[in-house]
Structures are given as C-alpha cells and as structure tokens.
Scaffold this motif. Sequence first.
Motif, mmCIF file in Angstrom:
data_model
loop_
_atom_site.group_PDB
_atom_site.id
_atom_site.type_symbol
_atom_site.label_atom_id
_atom_site.label_comp_id
_atom_site.label_asym_id
_atom_site.label_seq_id
_atom_site.Cartn_x
_atom_site.Cartn_y
_atom_site.Cartn_z
ATOM 1 N N VAL A 239 0.829 -1.210 0.000
ATOM 2 C CA VAL A 239 0.000 0.000 0.000
ATOM 3 C C VAL A 239 0.862 1.258 0.000
ATOM 4 O O VAL A 239 0.543 2.252 -0.646
ATOM 5 N N ARG A 240 1.949 1.240 0.781
ATOM 6 C CA ARG A 240 2.907 2.341 0.840
ATOM 7 C C ARG A 240 2.240 3.678 1.195
ATOM 8 O O ARG A 240 2.535 4.721 0.605
ATOM 9 N N ARG A 241 1.373 3.649 2.171
ATOM 10 C CA ARG A 241 0.696 4.871 2.597
ATOM 11 C C ARG A 241 1.600 5.681 3.514
ATOM 12 O O ARG A 241 2.162 5.157 4.473
ATOM 13 N N GLN A 242 1.736 6.953 3.206
ATOM 14 C CA GLN A 242 2.572 7.821 4.024
ATOM 15 C C GLN A 242 1.871 8.149 5.342
ATOM 16 O O GLN A 242 0.650 8.229 5.408
ATOM 17 N N ARG A 243 2.658 8.322 6.391
ATOM 18 C CA ARG A 243 2.092 8.650 7.691
ATOM 19 C C ARG A 243 1.547 10.079 7.699
ATOM 20 O O ARG A 243 1.931 10.901 6.861
ATOM 21 N N PRO A 244 0.668 10.379 8.665
ATOM 22 C CA PRO A 244 0.109 11.743 8.768
ATOM 23 C C PRO A 244 1.202 12.781 9.011
ATOM 24 O O PRO A 244 2.264 12.467 9.564
ATOM 25 N N LEU A 245 0.925 13.998 8.606
ATOM 26 C CA LEU A 245 1.865 15.082 8.855
ATOM 27 C C LEU A 245 1.757 15.530 10.313
ATOM 28 O O LEU A 245 0.777 15.276 10.987
ATOM 29 N N GLY A 246 2.792 16.196 10.767
ATOM 30 C CA GLY A 246 2.768 16.751 12.112
ATOM 31 C C GLY A 246 2.887 15.718 13.215
ATOM 32 O O GLY A 246 2.237 15.843 14.263
ATOM 33 N N LYS A 247 3.716 14.698 12.993
ATOM 34 C CA LYS A 247 3.895 13.653 14.021
ATOM 35 C C LYS A 247 4.403 14.271 15.326
ATOM 36 O O LYS A 247 5.337 15.072 15.318
ATOM 37 N N ILE B 166 5.570 12.410 17.951
ATOM 38 C CA ILE B 166 6.809 11.684 18.254
ATOM 39 C C ILE B 166 7.271 11.018 16.964
ATOM 40 O O ILE B 166 6.453 10.749 16.078
ATOM 41 N N PRO B 167 8.577 10.758 16.829
ATOM 42 C CA PRO B 167 9.084 10.172 15.587
ATOM 43 C C PRO B 167 8.434 8.823 15.271
ATOM 44 O O PRO B 167 8.169 8.022 16.158
ATOM 45 N N ALA B 168 8.177 8.596 13.987
ATOM 46 C CA ALA B 168 7.630 7.313 13.524
ATOM 47 C C ALA B 168 8.106 7.102 12.100
ATOM 48 O O ALA B 168 7.962 7.986 11.251
ATOM 49 N N SER B 169 8.680 5.943 11.848
ATOM 50 C CA SER B 169 9.210 5.652 10.520
ATOM 51 C C SER B 169 8.370 4.584 9.843
ATOM 52 O O SER B 169 7.504 3.967 10.460
ATOM 53 N N GLY B 170 8.648 4.369 8.559
ATOM 54 C CA GLY B 170 7.929 3.345 7.822
ATOM 55 C C GLY B 170 6.590 3.853 7.309
ATOM 56 O O GLY B 170 6.246 5.033 7.430
ATOM 57 N N TYR B 171 5.845 2.932 6.740
ATOM 58 C CA TYR B 171 4.545 3.295 6.174
ATOM 59 C C TYR B 171 3.440 3.221 7.222
ATOM 60 O O TYR B 171 3.614 2.664 8.299
ATOM 61 N N SER B 172 2.280 3.771 6.862
ATOM 62 C CA SER B 172 1.223 3.995 7.839
ATOM 63 C C SER B 172 0.192 2.871 7.940
ATOM 64 O O SER B 172 -0.325 2.603 9.017
ATOM 65 N N PHE B 173 -0.119 2.226 6.810
ATOM 66 C CA PHE B 173 -1.201 1.234 6.795
ATOM 67 C C PHE B 173 -0.651 -0.162 6.586
ATOM 68 O O PHE B 173 0.058 -0.408 5.620
ATOM 69 N N PRO B 174 -1.000 -1.099 7.489
ATOM 70 C CA PRO B 174 -1.798 -0.956 8.711
ATOM 71 C C PRO B 174 -0.907 -0.606 9.905
ATOM 72 O O PRO B 174 0.319 -0.605 9.787
ATOM 73 N N TYR C 151 -3.708 9.982 18.040
ATOM 74 C CA TYR C 151 -3.387 11.211 18.774
ATOM 75 C C TYR C 151 -1.969 11.674 18.445
ATOM 76 O O TYR C 151 -1.727 12.877 18.229
ATOM 77 N N LEU C 152 -1.031 10.740 18.420
ATOM 78 C CA LEU C 152 0.375 11.074 18.174
ATOM 79 C C LEU C 152 0.687 11.284 16.697
ATOM 80 O O LEU C 152 1.836 11.527 16.327
ATOM 81 N N HIS C 153 -0.347 11.166 15.845
ATOM 82 C CA HIS C 153 -0.197 11.317 14.400
ATOM 83 C C HIS C 153 0.761 10.278 13.812
ATOM 84 O O HIS C 153 1.442 10.542 12.829
ATOM 85 N N GLY C 154 0.788 9.113 14.473
ATOM 86 C CA GLY C 154 1.571 8.015 13.899
ATOM 87 C C GLY C 154 0.777 7.276 12.851
ATOM 88 O O GLY C 154 1.346 6.621 11.965
ATOM 89 N N HIS C 155 -0.554 7.368 12.935
ATOM 90 C CA HIS C 155 -1.433 6.679 11.992
ATOM 91 C C HIS C 155 -2.719 7.461 11.795
ATOM 92 O O HIS C 155 -3.119 8.271 12.636
ATOM 93 N N PHE C 156 -3.377 7.175 10.678
ATOM 94 C CA PHE C 156 -4.722 7.669 10.443
ATOM 95 C C PHE C 156 -5.706 6.725 11.141
ATOM 96 O O PHE C 156 -5.389 5.554 11.372
#
Length: 234
Positions: A122-130, A132-140, A188-193
């Motif tokens: 899927v290669r979904r990008q994570r939400p903006l404005g994280k 705390i740091p979060a790497s990799g893709y968002s889904f799932p 909340y942390l904007h690590g995921h949608f």
Amino acid sequence: MILLFFIQRSLILIFKQNNHRKWLSIAYVLAFFLLELMIITNNSLILGIDHSIQNSLGNLVSPVNTRIFSTITSLGSPIMDVIYLVIIMLVLFLNGKKDSSIWIGFILLSGNIISFLVKITVRRQRPLGKIIPASGYSFPSGHVFGTTLVILTLIFLVLPYLKSQATRKTITFLLIVWLIIVAISRVYLHGHFPSDVIGSALLAGAWWECCELLYFRYYKTIANVLKLNTHTNK
C-alpha cells in the motif's frame, strides 16, 4: 466517536465465539480489502473521516496527554507485543500446552509477515505533524495489529483457565478498552490515520480466524508429526 464505534464493532465480531469461522474469516478479509482499496484510491469518505477524527483529537493535545499517550504507545509497540506473546508461549509450553504454544508462534510469525507485506504494498505515508518520531509506512498499524493478536490470545487461550466467569468478563472488557486506548494513542500522536488502526483490527481478526480454520483442519496431522499433546482448544 466514529473511531471508537468502528473499533468496538470489529471487536464484538472478533471476540464473539461462533461456529461459522469460514464465513467470518471471509467477511473480515472482504472488509479489510474494501478498506484497503478505498485507502489506495484516496476515497473521499475515508479521507474525510480520517481528517475529522484527527482534528477532534488535535484539540486534546497537551504536554500531559502527550506523555500519557507516548507511554501507552510504547507499551503497545510491536516489540512489546512480541515479548508478550513469547511469554504466553513459554507459559503454555511449560504447562504442557505445546500445541497452543506452537500455534501462537505460527500466528505471530506469519501475521507479522502479512502485515509487513501489506505495508510495502500500500505504501501509505504517515500523517503530517507527528508528535513523536515514527518511521515506515502507515497502513496498517503494527501497534494495533500486534495488540489485537495479544488480546485474542489471552481471551481464547489463557482466560478460559480462570474458573470465575465474572473475572473472565471483567478482564475481557479491560483488554478491549486497552486496545481502544492503544489505537487512540496512535492517532493522537499522528503516527497513523484512524483508518489505519481500524484496518489493523480487521486484518488481525481475519488472520486469527484463518489460523483457527487451519488449526482445526490440520491439528491431528501436525500433532502426530510433532508428537504434541492431544489438547484441543474449543
């Protein structure tokens, strides 16, 4: 509230014991792939729900809440989920439940592989404005996926050994609340949608049901090969 509704509805289906595993697993798979398709095509409905929930949680951002949710997300991280499951495996193995222990190991390994393959597909990008740091893709969400597997394992393989039904129900309720809180922490942390965490619960539920089908179909063959105990989980 929409996020809680979808997670709670998914959990009700996941935790409800039934004799229709085949159709339930198919329903989970179809629901997951429908959500995945909507995410890949940037469906306006999904995007609208995601942004609406994120904006609502954005109003709750504060240093105290951030520390709380950061701690929660750490306790529900994929690494911690692996540790939890390994501990459960060892406890079951040492108590003579070798079949259940090996089955958990299979679910853990294969489930993480499937989750990773979905991420890189899927290669979904994570939400903006994280926050705390979060790497990799968002889904799932790996946090929600792993936490769901841990909770399913506890409910179906550990809690049945407790004699008190009231205690089992109370712990089950607390485990469901914990999963919801972990899911909220990721949003909340904007690590995921929000759709990421809902998809993770669906994927975990689908894989659990599929593994149950494999377990009941091939248990005797595998048990004979590995010379396991004859205990069968209902």
